[in-house]
Design a protein around this motif. Structure first.
Motif, short mmCIF file in Angstrom:
data_model
loop_
_atom_site.label_atom_id
_atom_site.label_comp_id
_atom_site.label_asym_id
_atom_site.label_seq_id
_atom_site.Cartn_x
_atom_site.Cartn_y
_atom_site.Cartn_z
N THR A 31 -7.71 -3.22 -5.57
CA THR A 31 -8.46 -2.05 -6.04
C THR A 31 -7.52 -0.94 -6.52
OG1 THR A 31 -10.37 -2.52 -4.66
CG2 THR A 31 -9.95 -0.20 -5.14
N SER A 32 -6.40 -0.77 -5.83
CA SER A 32 -5.45 0.28 -6.22
C SER A 32 -4.88 -0.01 -7.61
CB SER A 32 -4.32 0.36 -5.20
OG SER A 32 -4.85 0.60 -3.92
N SER A 70 -1.23 3.10 -3.20
CA SER A 70 -1.57 2.28 -2.03
C SER A 70 -2.37 3.12 -1.04
CB SER A 70 -0.31 1.74 -1.37
OG SER A 70 -0.64 1.06 -0.17
N GLN A 71 -3.55 2.66 -0.73
CA GLN A 71 -4.38 3.38 0.25
C GLN A 71 -3.68 3.36 1.61
OE1 GLN A 71 -6.64 4.25 3.43
NE2 GLN A 71 -6.37 2.05 3.14
N SER A 72 -3.25 2.18 2.04
CA SER A 72 -2.69 2.03 3.39
C SER A 72 -1.25 2.53 3.47
CB SER A 72 -2.72 0.56 3.79
OG SER A 72 -1.89 -0.19 2.91
N THR A 75 1.30 -1.90 2.13
CA THR A 75 1.18 -3.16 1.41
C THR A 75 2.56 -3.70 1.03
OG1 THR A 75 -0.97 -2.51 0.58
CG2 THR A 75 0.17 -4.23 -0.67
N VAL A 101 -12.81 -2.97 5.13
CA VAL A 101 -11.74 -3.66 4.40
C VAL A 101 -11.87 -3.42 2.89
CG1 VAL A 101 -10.93 -5.96 3.74
CG2 VAL A 101 -11.17 -5.37 6.16
N SER A 129 -12.21 -1.36 -0.21
CA SER A 129 -11.88 0.03 -0.51
C SER A 129 -12.99 0.69 -1.33
CB SER A 129 -10.56 0.08 -1.28
OG SER A 129 -10.18 1.42 -1.47
N LYS A 150 -15.44 -6.21 -5.62
CA LYS A 150 -16.28 -5.84 -4.47
C LYS A 150 -17.24 -6.98 -4.14
CE LYS A 150 -14.52 -3.15 -3.08
NZ LYS A 150 -13.36 -2.44 -3.54
N GLU A 155 -15.33 -10.01 -2.58
CA GLU A 155 -14.87 -9.72 -1.21
C GLU A 155 -16.01 -9.73 -0.21
OE1 GLU A 155 -11.37 -6.67 -0.61
OE2 GLU A 155 -12.87 -5.77 -1.88
O1 M6R Z 1 -3.62 -0.38 0.87
P1 M6R Z 1 -3.49 -0.78 -0.58
O2 M6R Z 1 -4.16 0.20 -1.48
O3 M6R Z 1 -2.06 -0.98 -0.98
O4 M6R Z 1 -4.23 -2.16 -0.69
C1 M6R Z 1 -4.24 -2.88 -1.89
C2 M6R Z 1 -5.24 -4.00 -1.85
O5 M6R Z 1 -4.91 -4.92 -0.84
C3 M6R Z 1 -6.66 -3.48 -1.60
O6 M6R Z 1 -7.05 -2.55 -2.55
C4 M6R Z 1 -7.68 -4.64 -1.60
O7 M6R Z 1 -7.80 -5.18 -2.87
C5 M6R Z 1 -9.01 -4.14 -1.05
N1 M6R Z 1 -9.50 -5.02 -0.02
C6 M6R Z 1 -10.05 -3.97 -2.11
O8 M6R Z 1 -11.30 -3.64 -1.64
#
Ligand code: M6R
Length: 368
Positions: free
Chosen positions: A59-60, A104-106, A109, A155, A157, A242, A245
């Motif tokens: 998603t990112s 990156s959300q987290s 990664t 999970v 995003s 989406k 997943e």
């Molecule tokens: O934490 P990040 O943004 O780095 O994660 C990247 C992908 O693993 C994350 O966006 C994944 O595709 C999600 N599960 C989408 O909903």
């Protein structure tokens, strides 16, 4: 903790107006001038940048695709977007005047982390867009723009994606301000439009009956396609991701212009096809997407058209119409993705799946 919702994901979808507002908060003054002091890369260095490479996953990465359209349009700096997992394996051309933007959300990664390490070894400046304070990717970057989405538990995003988009727009406009590629009143106007987005999403979330009905109608569809053009293309990809997943349905997103180059062979009777319409008016691509809809309808597909309110041209071509708030073209992903998130969440719920913890997936992917 779920605030009365059945899933964290659904709560996080409803958190989006606040998440977007929080990410905008304090980043511009009353006159609409951007204040991104946190970037910590000096304006002279930003003026020397001759190439931007956005790297991210999932998603990112789709947020990064939108960023490319906005950054190139506003700053005229060439901008590439690359999957983090591919980046360091192709000997990329990166140097001291390259700005690498990792999303990156987290912040954990592994693919993205390895890519930024490689970029820094080549002396590039790395700017992280991240939602997790103090996580590894911002710690290993030269600068960071935090998204203020709050913790994202589901999970899949959702608010992470929207706030990444906001951070990318802020970065693009800030670069335009620093480099003088846009007049300050144009920047202020776009900031004003961004400030209106939370209320627009709030309205969308109050009017979801049509989307919920769609999930009921298409619960047994074996496959769903998504088409979009320009910034609607990453929206199509994200809508499809989406659905994969959460609902474990075969779903694919295409650039609408590619339809005739192959994917049209997939179109058959009753196939649900979501089409993200670009706003009408000056955009020439609007007419082209209308022709695409005609082509797929002629082959019996069911068209679900996401179009701006008042788009009289698109309406007659839709089997089902989902209206989107009127926003500037480049900002449309912020409102176009919302119904697709809700559709996937609802469909997965109907199928009895665990929406927050889909099979085989982890929230942070810490292995390459
Ligand atoms: O934490 P990040 O943004 O780095 O994660 C990247 C992908 O693993 C994350 O966006 C994944 O595709 C999600 N599960 C989408 O909903």
């Amino acid at each position: 903790e779920k605030g009365g919702f059945d899933w964290f994901m659904r709560k996080e979808i409803y958190d989006q107006p606040k998440a977007v507002a929080d990410t905008l908060l304090g980043r511009h003054d009353a006159s609409g001038a951007l204040r991104l002091d946190e970037i910590r890369i000096a304006p002279e260095e930003l003026r020397a940048v001759d190439k931007i490479i956005v790297i991210a996953c999932g998603t990112s990465f789709y947020a990064g695709m939108v960023a490319k359209y906005a950054i190139e349009h506003w700053t005229r700096i060439p901008c590439e977007v690359e999957l983090a997992s591919e980046f360091r394996y192709r000997d990329p051309i990166v140097g001291p005047t390259t700005l690498v933007v990792s999303i990156s959300q987290s912040g954990e990664t592994a693919d993205t982390l390895m890519a930024i390490r490689h970029a820094r070894e080549q002396k590039a400046k790395v700017l992280a867009i991240c939602n997790t304070n103090g996580s590894t990717i911002p710690r290993e970057s030269d600068a960071v723009i935090y998204t203020h989405a709050g913790p994202e538990i589901g999970v899949a995003s959702t608010k992470g994606f929207l706030t990444q988009l906001v951070a990318c727009y802020l970065l693009g406009l800030y670069l335009a301000q620093v480099r003088g590629t846009k007049f300050s009143d144009e920047i202020a106007l776009l900031i004003d439009e961004l400030d209106k987005i939370p209320a627009a999403i709030e309205r969308q979330l109050g009017d979801l009956d049509g989307v919920l009905q769609l999930a009921a109608d298409f619960a047994d569809a074996p496959s769903v396609l998504f088409l979009g053009r320009h910034v609607g293309y990453p929206v199509a990809l994200e809508g499809a991701l989406k659905l994969k997943e959460l609902a474990y349905i075969h779903a694919e997103g295409f650039a609408a212009g590619e339809l005739k180059h192959g994917p049209i062979a997939l179109i058959e009777d009753q196939l649900p096809v979501f089409v993200v319409m670009p706003p009408p008016g000056r955009d020439l691509v609007h007419d082209k997407v209308i022709s695409n809809i005609q082509e797929i309808r002629a082959r019996g597909a069911r068209t679900i058209v996401l179009a701006e309110e008042g788009d009289e041209v698109a309406a007659p071509y839709a089997d089902v119409m989902i209206t989107l708030p009127k926003v500037p073209t480049l900002l449309q992903p912020l409102v176009a993705i919302v119904p697709l998130q809700v559709f996937a969440c609802e469909l997965a719920t109907r199928k009895g799946h665990d929406v927050d913890q889909p099979r085989n997936l982890a929230k942070s992917v810490t292995v390459e």
